[in-house]
Design a protein around this motif. Structure first.
Motif, PDB file in Angstrom:
ATOM      1  N   ALA A  89      56.718  53.427  47.006  1.00 50.48           N
ATOM      2  CA  ALA A  89      58.160  53.264  46.091  1.00 50.48           C
ATOM      3  C   ALA A  89      58.130  53.725  44.591  1.00 50.48           C
ATOM      4  O   ALA A  89      58.495  54.401  44.049  1.00 50.48           O
ATOM      5  CB  ALA A  89      58.755  52.161  46.184  1.00 50.48           C
ATOM      6  N   ILE A  90      56.971  53.363  43.854  1.00 52.98           N
ATOM      7  CA  ILE A  90      56.390  53.432  42.867  1.00 52.98           C
ATOM      8  C   ILE A  90      55.839  54.937  42.609  1.00 52.98           C
ATOM      9  O   ILE A  90      56.504  55.704  41.765  1.00 52.98           O
ATOM     10  CB  ILE A  90      55.552  52.624  42.190  1.00 52.98           C
ATOM     11  N   ASP A  91      55.161  55.214  43.531  1.00 52.82           N
ATOM     12  CA  ASP A  91      54.375  56.759  43.195  1.00 52.82           C
ATOM     13  C   ASP A  91      55.639  57.726  43.537  1.00 52.82           C
ATOM     14  O   ASP A  91      55.359  58.679  42.821  1.00 52.82           O
ATOM     15  CB  ASP A  91      53.342  56.908  44.338  1.00 52.82           C
ATOM     16  N   GLY A 111      46.052  49.472  40.902  1.00 47.99           N
ATOM     17  CA  GLY A 111      46.929  50.361  41.929  1.00 47.99           C
ATOM     18  C   GLY A 111      48.279  50.525  41.641  1.00 47.99           C
ATOM     19  O   GLY A 111      48.589  51.777  41.417  1.00 47.99           O
ATOM     20  N   LEU A 112      48.722  49.749  40.711  1.00 47.12           N
ATOM     21  CA  LEU A 112      50.125  49.824  40.165  1.00 47.12           C
ATOM     22  C   LEU A 112      49.968  50.768  38.932  1.00 47.12           C
ATOM     23  O   LEU A 112      50.893  51.686  39.094  1.00 47.12           O
ATOM     24  CB  LEU A 112      50.611  48.631  39.513  1.00 47.12           C
ATOM     25  N   ILE A 113      49.009  50.837  38.402  1.00 47.29           N
ATOM     26  CA  ILE A 113      48.989  52.026  37.193  1.00 47.29           C
ATOM     27  C   ILE A 113      48.622  53.412  37.709  1.00 47.29           C
ATOM     28  O   ILE A 113      48.912  54.334  37.139  1.00 47.29           O
ATOM     29  CB  ILE A 113      48.062  51.545  36.213  1.00 47.29           C
ATOM     30  N   ALA A 114      47.966  53.497  38.851  1.00 49.43           N
ATOM     31  CA  ALA A 114      47.474  54.505  39.654  1.00 49.43           C
ATOM     32  C   ALA A 114      48.620  55.357  39.843  1.00 49.43           C
ATOM     33  O   ALA A 114      48.617  56.598  40.214  1.00 49.43           O
ATOM     34  CB  ALA A 114      46.522  54.317  40.791  1.00 49.43           C
ATOM     35  N   VAL A 140      44.118  49.836  50.592  1.00 49.01           N
ATOM     36  CA  VAL A 140      45.443  50.234  50.363  1.00 49.01           C
ATOM     37  C   VAL A 140      45.769  51.022  49.091  1.00 49.01           C
ATOM     38  O   VAL A 140      46.627  52.330  49.171  1.00 49.01           O
ATOM     39  CB  VAL A 140      46.553  49.175  50.562  1.00 49.01           C
ATOM     40  N   ILE A 141      45.136  50.632  48.049  1.00 51.91           N
ATOM     41  CA  ILE A 141      45.536  51.404  46.730  1.00 51.91           C
ATOM     42  C   ILE A 141      44.538  52.557  46.775  1.00 51.91           C
ATOM     43  O   ILE A 141      44.875  53.452  45.748  1.00 51.91           O
ATOM     44  CB  ILE A 141      45.231  50.627  45.599  1.00 51.91           C
ATOM     45  N   SER A 142      43.544  53.062  47.537  1.00 53.58           N
ATOM     46  CA  SER A 142      42.683  54.142  47.367  1.00 53.58           C
ATOM     47  C   SER A 142      43.334  55.391  47.173  1.00 53.58           C
ATOM     48  O   SER A 142      42.862  56.329  46.429  1.00 53.58           O
ATOM     49  CB  SER A 142      41.652  53.911  48.306  1.00 53.58           C
ATOM     50  N   PRO A 143      44.334  55.912  48.064  1.00 51.76           N
ATOM     51  CA  PRO A 143      44.813  57.011  48.181  1.00 51.76           C
ATOM     52  C   PRO A 143      45.451  57.456  46.309  1.00 51.76           C
ATOM     53  O   PRO A 143      45.412  58.622  45.996  1.00 51.76           O
ATOM     54  CB  PRO A 143      45.870  56.957  49.086  1.00 51.76           C
ATOM     55  N   PHE A 144      46.158  56.267  46.135  1.00 49.61           N
ATOM     56  CA  PHE A 144      46.815  56.775  44.735  1.00 49.61           C
ATOM     57  C   PHE A 144      45.554  56.651  43.506  1.00 49.61           C
ATOM     58  O   PHE A 144      45.574  57.403  42.562  1.00 49.61           O
ATOM     59  CB  PHE A 144      47.601  55.611  44.474  1.00 49.61           C
ATOM     60  N   ALA A 145      44.640  55.692  43.561  1.00 50.55           N
ATOM     61  CA  ALA A 145      43.539  55.511  42.642  1.00 50.55           C
ATOM     62  C   ALA A 145      42.557  56.790  42.823  1.00 50.55           C
ATOM     63  O   ALA A 145      42.358  57.599  41.826  1.00 50.55           O
ATOM     64  CB  ALA A 145      42.637  54.478  42.842  1.00 50.55           C
TER      65      ALA A 145
END
Length: 247
Positions: A89-91, A111-114, A140-145
């Motif tokens: 949702a953020i991305d 993850g949030l800032i990524a 879970v955060i890895s794709p964004f990071a």
């Protein structure tokens, strides 16, 4: 008290983590509130994501983590899915997202800032993909990071879980700017966004997220040039005046 504060002032929505007594660590409630806040931001020019108190976000709440110890495999999958939907949702928020980061951004806080488009951090901010210190991984955060810092930096910081400073976060691409005065830096960035075409800024973000092929880029280029906003921007440039959106 609500775990999240959402405020709109004219063309900007400010989404603020409001659990300073827990360094804005998130639990199921805060995850759901964040997902809802970013689900529909309307036609604003930007969203500012921030945290109250001394830290931006220290990752997962300790009580929430303690409860997860008793969850089954399927229940853990469901909790991970909840977190992923919030990050998506953020991305994918159509409006540009600016993260204002102070203090600690650990684990899920990274993850949030990524997922943010622009990240401004204080000079003394501290970061870590700290999951391995708990015997787990930043799955879970890895794709964004990974999209932000790339595999080389991830192979170090995912694996060691070590803390790193704002200068390092800037060097590896997790952060875009390090500032002594966070509010001034955020307002300056908002000023830059206000000089961009409102629709163009959103379409430019989609270019990065979707990475269209060559044929699609040709069509998108033509669509934007022939749009009302594109025509206004080009004519304003040729006529040496400000476009209508730049008041």
């Amino acid at each position: 008290m609500a775990a999240l504060r959402v405020e709109q002032a004219k063309d900007v929505v400010r989404v603020t983590l409001a659990r300073p007594e827990r360094r804005n660590a998130f639990d199921a409630e805060l995850i759901d509130e964040l997902a809802a806040a970013f689900a529909d931001v309307g036609d604003v020019r930007a969203v500012v994501l921030a945290g109250d108190g001394e830290s931006f976000c220290a990752g997962a709440d300790i009580d929430w983590m303690r409860a997860s110890v008793e969850l089954s495999y399927e229940e853990n999958v469901a909790e991970a899915r909840r977190l992923r939907k919030m990050l998506v949702a953020i991305d994918s928020c159509p409006a540009p997202v600016i993260a204002r980061v102070q203090g600690h951004a650990l684990g899920g806080g990274c993850g949030l800032i990524a997922c943010a488009d622009v990240v401004v951090a204080s000079t003394d901010a501290q970061f870590a993909f700290s999951e391995v210190k708990l015997g787990i991984i930043p799955s879970v955060i890895s794709p964004f990071a990974l999209a932000k810092i790339g595999p080389s930096a991830a192979r170090r910081y995912f694996v060691t879980g070590e803390r790193f400073d704002a200068a390092t976060a800037l060097r590896i691409g997790l952060v875009h700017e390090v500032a002594d005065d966070l509010d001034e830096a955020v307002e300056r960035m908002l000023g830059e966004l206000r000089t961009a075409g409102p629709e163009a800024a959103r379409h430019a973000k989609q270019l990065v997220l979707e990475r269209p092929d060559a044929l699609a880029t040709e069509r998108r280029n033509a669509q934007r040039r022939t749009s009302d906003e594109g025509q206004e921007g080009l004519r304003a440039f040729l006529e040496k005046r400000r476009p209508s959106w730049h008041l």
